[in-house]
Design an enzyme around this catalytic site. Structure first.
Site, PDB file in Angstrom:
ATOM      1  CD  GLU A 243      -3.144  -0.583   0.206  1.00  0.00           C
ATOM      2  OE1 GLU A 243      -3.091   0.540  -0.339  1.00  0.00           O
ATOM      3  OE2 GLU A 243      -4.048  -1.395  -0.041  1.00  0.00           O
TER       4      GLU A 243
ATOM      5  CB  SER B 203     -28.517 -35.505  48.899  1.00  0.00           C
ATOM      6  OG  SER B 203     -29.800 -36.072  49.061  1.00  0.00           O
TER       7      SER B 203
END
Length: 700
Positions: A88, A348
């Site tokens: 770029e 339990s």
């Protein structure tokens, strides 16, 4: 005519460039002050929730619906950055925002060909376009970009410019920034990009919609190959390496961004909404394993069933993984409800703490016999899960088989209020029916607790009796440590752990070296399993979020397999259970003193026989006094013994240290005890009439 028009346009453009380049510095300074660049200190980015190591767990779209993840250079593969700059803006590190050589070439090519052959925009100019989008292409817009690029270069370093570009660049649809693109197109962070993947992400921002891999894979592949060819020309790649990268397929699937620990992430956002980054105590690998286990288990168990899991470090209280539901995005399972924090009946799962308290009191040992027969406790008549009774069983068997009647016998002896008090001491406040005091029903689940509460209580069993406050990092502030945290004394915690470690694994599960307990709430609404080793506690809840009954569901059949699979898939190494503390051991039934051979409770319909009259007063230990700290040099080879003294009682006397009988039965009211180590110890004396007295001392 057309050639004249192109030449005239090129001349105008060149003149414009010259005029920009020829601006006096004073004029530019004035324009810069009058029209500052719109550069916010902080970009509007997606909120991120990360794990303890900074790995992304979940991201949230920005208010405008964009996936835009903040990006720093150290989060991106350096090869990708090098390819981006080479493709770029190859003079990026040399110019001050504008590459006049590239601009002149671009406009000359445009003037000579009538179309754009190559772009002249620098990365700084592209960033200017991203922060100030243009509505249409024009030379005036290009001049504005040039001006903005110079402004940007004056305010930001080259690294900061790259980071803003990598955060804002478009990658198709609502994806912005290289991190969102890498996660969506490849399912990985950009730190791990390959050559082919890097080339594709370099190419996408130029024409993000035309090159989207999911909509135009051929266009994406061609764009990638052009980048690879350019890298060969620029000397960034070898021909063979580029050729191999060109053979890779271009994915046509857009992946969803990570959504791990969704409930914890939501909680973090609610507690600190102004922050854009939240770090949890969760470990990503653990979370992935638990979520996979929960989803698979829920599918096997059937429709509308959900699964919740919490895995915590028992030594610190930090949560390493938590699953609020089997699938956060599944409305049929009410996936949005966090079942780790929802109050339910624990079944339990509280029984180990009842047995631990009874052992602390010296009421029972592991091999003490206890009755499992129908009983009436002032109108409360507990029944076993399978509606059968075992008769006389050992305490160890009663807890391993999760028998209800023996547990209630012991709870009646130690007192429900004391059990609840220990829970509160461990930082857990159970919910009771409005206006009711703790009763015997809490031993079988008649109380409201969350999965997080249970795991916090069980950190005490794993951690030598002391619980730790759970935290996952979503809290607005770190919770205060517990003042005491003791849920059970160390010796009682070890005794309970020794029992639970002997519970057989569920069918098909490999032994893991853990202690665990299961539970099923009334009406088969909730199935629980909580297990731990010497470092970690994992709790599992299975049921329906709407509290509906699930026929056939149970802790052992439904939740325990998930527990064992969760430990395996968590990836955590197994830690051996704690060694017994000083003085703790398991006695055979034949070695128990007479008072511990059988537990006898006095209750309606089963009253114990009245004791016969005894002339002598009950025995009382006068030395050492209860709670004393005695310095004997227990940690050295020259430790001295301790003289024990008592008053009252009927001879002969049997002395016990931490439940273990001393060798001789004494007729005198003195005895000698040689401690086997430093720490807390319980000394007990039993006279000929079976009466007992105890003191607790700390030996140094």
């Amino acid at each position: 005519m057309r050639l004249d028009k192109w030449l005239r346009r090129g001349a105008i453009t060149a003149a414009s460039l010259v005029s920009v380049a020829g601006l006096t510095w004073a004029a530019f300074e004035a324009a810069d002050r009058a029209f500052p660049a719109p550069l916010p200190e902080k970009l509007a980015v997606s909120t991120e929730v990360t794990d303890r190591d900074g790995q992304l767990l979940r991201a949230y779209a920005t208010p405008d619906g964009r996936w835009r993840l903040a990006t720093t250079l150290d989060q991106v593969d350096p090869q990708f950055v090098a390819m981006l700059v080479a493709y770029e803006d190859k003079r990026f590190y040399d110019h001050a925002g504008v590459d006049y050589i590239a601009l002149a070439r671009a406009f000359t090519q445009f003037a000579g060909n009538g179309r754009i052959v190559s772009g002249g925009s620098t990365l700084s100019m592209q960033l200017a376009r991203l922060i100030e989008p243009r509505e249409s292409r024009s030379f005036g817009r290009k001049i504005r970009q040039i001006f903005r690029a110079i402004q940007i270069e004056r305010r930001l370093s080259k690294a900061e410019i790259l980071e803003r570009y990598l955060t804002l660049a478009p990658y198709g649809g609502n994806l912005e920034g290289v991190r969102a693109a890498s996660l969506a197109w490849f399912g990985k962070e950009p730190k791990r990009l390959g050559v082919s993947e890097s080339a594709l992400l370099v190419a996408l921002p130029q024409l993000p919609e035309r090159r989207r891999p999911d909509r135009n894979p051929a266009g994406a592949r061609n764009a990638r190959d052009r980048v690879l060819a350019r890298m060969v020309t620029a000397g960034r790649l070898g021909e063979m390496e580029a050729a191999r990268a060109a053979l890779d397929e271009v994915t046509g699937v857009r992946r969803a961004l990570p959504a791990l620990a969704a409930h914890a992430a939501d909680a973090a956002l609610r507690s600190r909404p102004a922050e854009s980054r939240h770090q949890l105590t969760i470990r990503k690998s653990v979370q992935e394993g638990l979520e996979a286990v929960a989803l698979e288990a829920a599918r096997k168990l059937g429709p509308r069933i959900s699964v919740a899991m919490v895995l915590a470090d028992a030594m610190t209280g930090e949560i390493l993984g938590e699953v609020g539901s089997a699938n956060y995005f599944d409305p049929s399972r009410s996936g949005w409800i966090d079942m780790t924090r929802t109050l339910r009946s624990p079944g339990s799962t509280l029984k180990p703490f009842i047995y631990g308290l009874a052992m602390e009191e010296g009421l029972v040992a592991q091999e003490t016999l206890i009755e499992d027969r129908p009983a009436d406790f002032a109108g409360y008549r507990p029944k076993n899960f399978d509606m059968t009774y075992q008769g006389d069983v050992s305490v160890r068997q009663a807890l391993q088989l999760s028998l209800n009647v023996p547990a209630i016998r012991l709870l009646d002896a130690v007192g429900p209020q004391r059990l609840v008090s220990r829970f509160r001491q461990a930082g857990v406040t159970p919910t009771l029916p409005v206006g009711e005091a703790p009763g015997l029903a809490i031993g079988l689940g008649g109380i409201g607790l969350s999965l997080r509460d249970l795991v916090q209580l069980y950190t005490g069993l794993s951690n030598g009796g002391k619980a730790k406050v759970l935290r996952d990092g979503s809290e607005a502030a770190a919770p205060a440590p517990l003042a005491n945290g003791m849920v059970l004394e160390a010796q009682a915690a070890w005794q309970v752990t020794d029992i639970l470690a002997g519970v057989r694994p569920p069918v098909g599960a490999a032994p893991r070296g853990i202690a665990y307990k299961t539970g099923t709430s009334y009406g088969n609404r909730d199935a629980w399993s909580v297990g731990y080793d010497g470092r970690h506690v994992l709790g599992v809840w299975v049921g329906r979020a709407d509290s509906g009954s699930v026929p056939g569901i149970s802790g052992y059949e439904s939740a325990a397999p998930v527990l064992f699979e969760g430990f395996v898939r968590s990836g955590l190494a197994a830690t051996p259970l704690r060694r017994p503390p000083s003085g703790a051991f398991r006695s055979a039934h034949g070695d128990l003193p007479v008072t511990l051979e059988r537990f006898v409770s006095a209750q309606a319909g089963e009253l114990a026989p009245a004791p016969r009259a005894i002339a002598e007063p009950a025995p009382r230990i006068v030395f050492p006094p209860d709670g004393a700290r005695v310095e004997l040099g227990a940690a050295t080879a020259d430790a001295i013994p301790l003289v024990l003294k008592l008053q009252g009682g009927r001879a002969p006397f049997r002395w016990l240290a931490n439940g273990k009988p001393l060798v001789e039965i004494e007729r005198r009211r003195e005895a000698i005890w040689q401690p086997d180590g430093a720490g807390y110890s319980t000394l007990t004396v039993i006279d000929a009439a079976g009466r007992a007295a105890s003191v607790k001392v700390f030996v140094e």
